[in-house]
Design a protein around this motif. Sequence first.
Motif, short mmCIF file in Angstrom:
data_model
loop_
_atom_site.label_atom_id
_atom_site.label_comp_id
_atom_site.label_asym_id
_atom_site.label_seq_id
_atom_site.Cartn_x
_atom_site.Cartn_y
_atom_site.Cartn_z
N ILE A 322 0.86 -1.19 0.00
CA ILE A 322 0.00 0.00 0.00
C ILE A 322 0.89 1.23 0.00
O ILE A 322 1.65 1.45 0.95
CB ILE A 322 -0.94 0.00 1.22
CG1 ILE A 322 -1.84 -1.25 1.19
CG2 ILE A 322 -1.78 1.27 1.26
CD1 ILE A 322 -2.72 -1.39 2.42
N VAL A 323 0.82 2.02 -1.06
CA VAL A 323 1.69 3.18 -1.21
C VAL A 323 0.83 4.44 -1.37
O VAL A 323 0.06 4.55 -2.33
CB VAL A 323 2.63 3.03 -2.42
CG1 VAL A 323 3.52 4.27 -2.55
CG2 VAL A 323 3.47 1.77 -2.29
N ILE A 324 0.96 5.36 -0.42
CA ILE A 324 0.24 6.63 -0.48
C ILE A 324 1.15 7.69 -1.11
O ILE A 324 2.31 7.83 -0.71
CB ILE A 324 -0.18 7.09 0.93
CG1 ILE A 324 -1.06 6.01 1.58
CG2 ILE A 324 -0.94 8.41 0.87
CD1 ILE A 324 -1.36 6.29 3.04
N ASN A 325 0.65 8.39 -2.08
CA ASN A 325 1.42 9.45 -2.73
C ASN A 325 1.38 10.70 -1.86
O ASN A 325 0.42 11.45 -1.87
CB ASN A 325 0.84 9.74 -4.12
CG ASN A 325 1.62 10.81 -4.85
OD1 ASN A 325 2.73 11.18 -4.44
ND2 ASN A 325 1.07 11.31 -5.94
N THR A 342 -3.72 10.25 -3.64
CA THR A 342 -4.17 8.91 -4.05
C THR A 342 -3.35 7.84 -3.34
O THR A 342 -2.26 8.11 -2.82
CB THR A 342 -4.03 8.72 -5.57
OG1 THR A 342 -2.65 8.94 -5.94
CG2 THR A 342 -4.92 9.69 -6.33
N VAL A 343 -3.89 6.63 -3.33
CA VAL A 343 -3.18 5.48 -2.78
C VAL A 343 -3.20 4.37 -3.82
O VAL A 343 -4.19 4.20 -4.55
CB VAL A 343 -3.83 5.00 -1.46
CG1 VAL A 343 -5.28 4.59 -1.66
CG2 VAL A 343 -3.03 3.85 -0.85
N ALA A 344 -2.11 3.64 -3.92
CA ALA A 344 -2.00 2.52 -4.85
C ALA A 344 -1.83 1.23 -4.06
O ALA A 344 -1.05 1.17 -3.11
CB ALA A 344 -0.82 2.72 -5.79
N TYR A 352 -4.66 -1.60 -7.92
CA TYR A 352 -5.90 -0.87 -7.62
C TYR A 352 -5.52 0.49 -7.04
O TYR A 352 -4.45 0.66 -6.46
CB TYR A 352 -6.76 -1.65 -6.61
CG TYR A 352 -7.00 -3.08 -7.00
CD1 TYR A 352 -8.01 -3.43 -7.90
CD2 TYR A 352 -6.20 -4.10 -6.49
CE1 TYR A 352 -8.22 -4.74 -8.28
CE2 TYR A 352 -6.41 -5.43 -6.86
CZ TYR A 352 -7.41 -5.73 -7.74
OH TYR A 352 -7.62 -7.04 -8.11
N SER A 353 -6.41 1.46 -7.21
CA SER A 353 -6.12 2.80 -6.70
C SER A 353 -7.39 3.43 -6.14
O SER A 353 -8.51 3.03 -6.47
CB SER A 353 -5.54 3.69 -7.79
OG SER A 353 -6.47 3.87 -8.84
N SER A 354 -7.19 4.41 -5.28
CA SER A 354 -8.31 5.11 -4.67
C SER A 354 -7.85 6.51 -4.28
O SER A 354 -6.66 6.75 -4.06
CB SER A 354 -8.78 4.35 -3.42
OG SER A 354 -9.71 5.11 -2.67
#
Length: 424
Positions: A322-325, A342-344, A352-354
């Motif tokens: 889980i990587v948060i920009n 966003t988070v990947a 997936y992204s959100s």
Amino acid sequence: MKKLLFIILSFFAITLLSYGNAYAYSDPPSITGKSVVVMDANTGAVVYGKNENKPYPPASTTKLMTVLLTLENCDLDEVVTVGEFPPTIEGSKIYVDVGEKMTVEEMLYSVIMVSANDCAAALAEHISGSIEEFALLMNQRAKELGCKNTNFVNPHGLYDDKHRTTAYDLALMEKELLNHEKYIEISKTKSTFLQPTNIFKEKRPLWNDNRLLHDAYECYYPDAIAGKTGYTDESRHSFVASACKGDNKFIIAILFDENKAYYDETPKLFDWAFKNFSTEKAFSKGEEIGTYETTNGSIIPLLADKDILYTKDNSSKEKPSIVINKDTLSNKFFNKGEPITTVAVNYNGQGYSSEVLSGSDYEEEVLPVVGNLVTTEDNTISYKNLFMIIGGIVLGIILLILATIYIIKKRNLAKKRKKTFLFL
């Protein structure tokens, strides 16, 4: 003796490892169809594919798109008046007549349960005015769903050398359809009757073609929730089916099955998918997935904008990354609940992204009177600048006082001189 003991221990170690691997993961059963895909309906992840992106003529599985567009563009109680073309169509049908009136819902039952070509054509003309215009709508919607190898020329699937799609693209259509409760309701209906119409004065019986639903067949699959069969001489057999166990839901799409083996093979393939894969949640909507420390030391909770699901390989202990920009957050101010980055989420080739929401307000540091004149690049108060401003204000007040005193003295002196002049 030691050598013999080493050999025995090695044998048991290898045996145990082989036993664990055999039960941790199993190969999918053999499938006769030339194109196959197994997709997690919750995430869209493909857990098995064979020529899944190769285009084939899909026969009546085409009707998945026809049903989707009908559900998206019509009310169920809308009345469809049959035109001149639908009654002339070949293949499976319920024999509607020109001028016959049926509801959209009745036609959907006919299309899904008995693959009625005449009703598919009638719905196409009802929605778009012509088969050609409806085909354009079909292809447009296919692209929106992410289909890359689909070209439809009709709403029913009768053979045309330009009418093609893939197992993967059909699975995408089915995935979208599963969001419609009415589709699942009709697809699970084993048998029903259509009421008499203005032309046909008797009830029409409908029997669902999907054998997975019927316990009289050996292929009966209690967890099946939807399915669409297809066949033409040129297309051979095709099948799209969905099944659900608890929170897990899978789609199987098969094209160009020359032996109609899909009824025997699909239950085994579903069992394999449910055994080896499961839908897991990386995080839930509104869950705090991290924090961001601002340049002035404020801690901002970072919240997920939606649920993020991924398809877990049950034989693997791998965890999703889980990587948060956070790079875009510097020198930025935001309000609570506002999308700020966003988070990947990545797992086993899935991505997936959100959006990420701010869990609190973060405003620019501003003091009364002086405004943001003393705010630093780190969004803190510069007391040096503040003292300089205060000193400047104090100095200005002193100078103003001195100037006032000077003016008053000057006026008083002028008055004294005037009085002295009058006395003389």
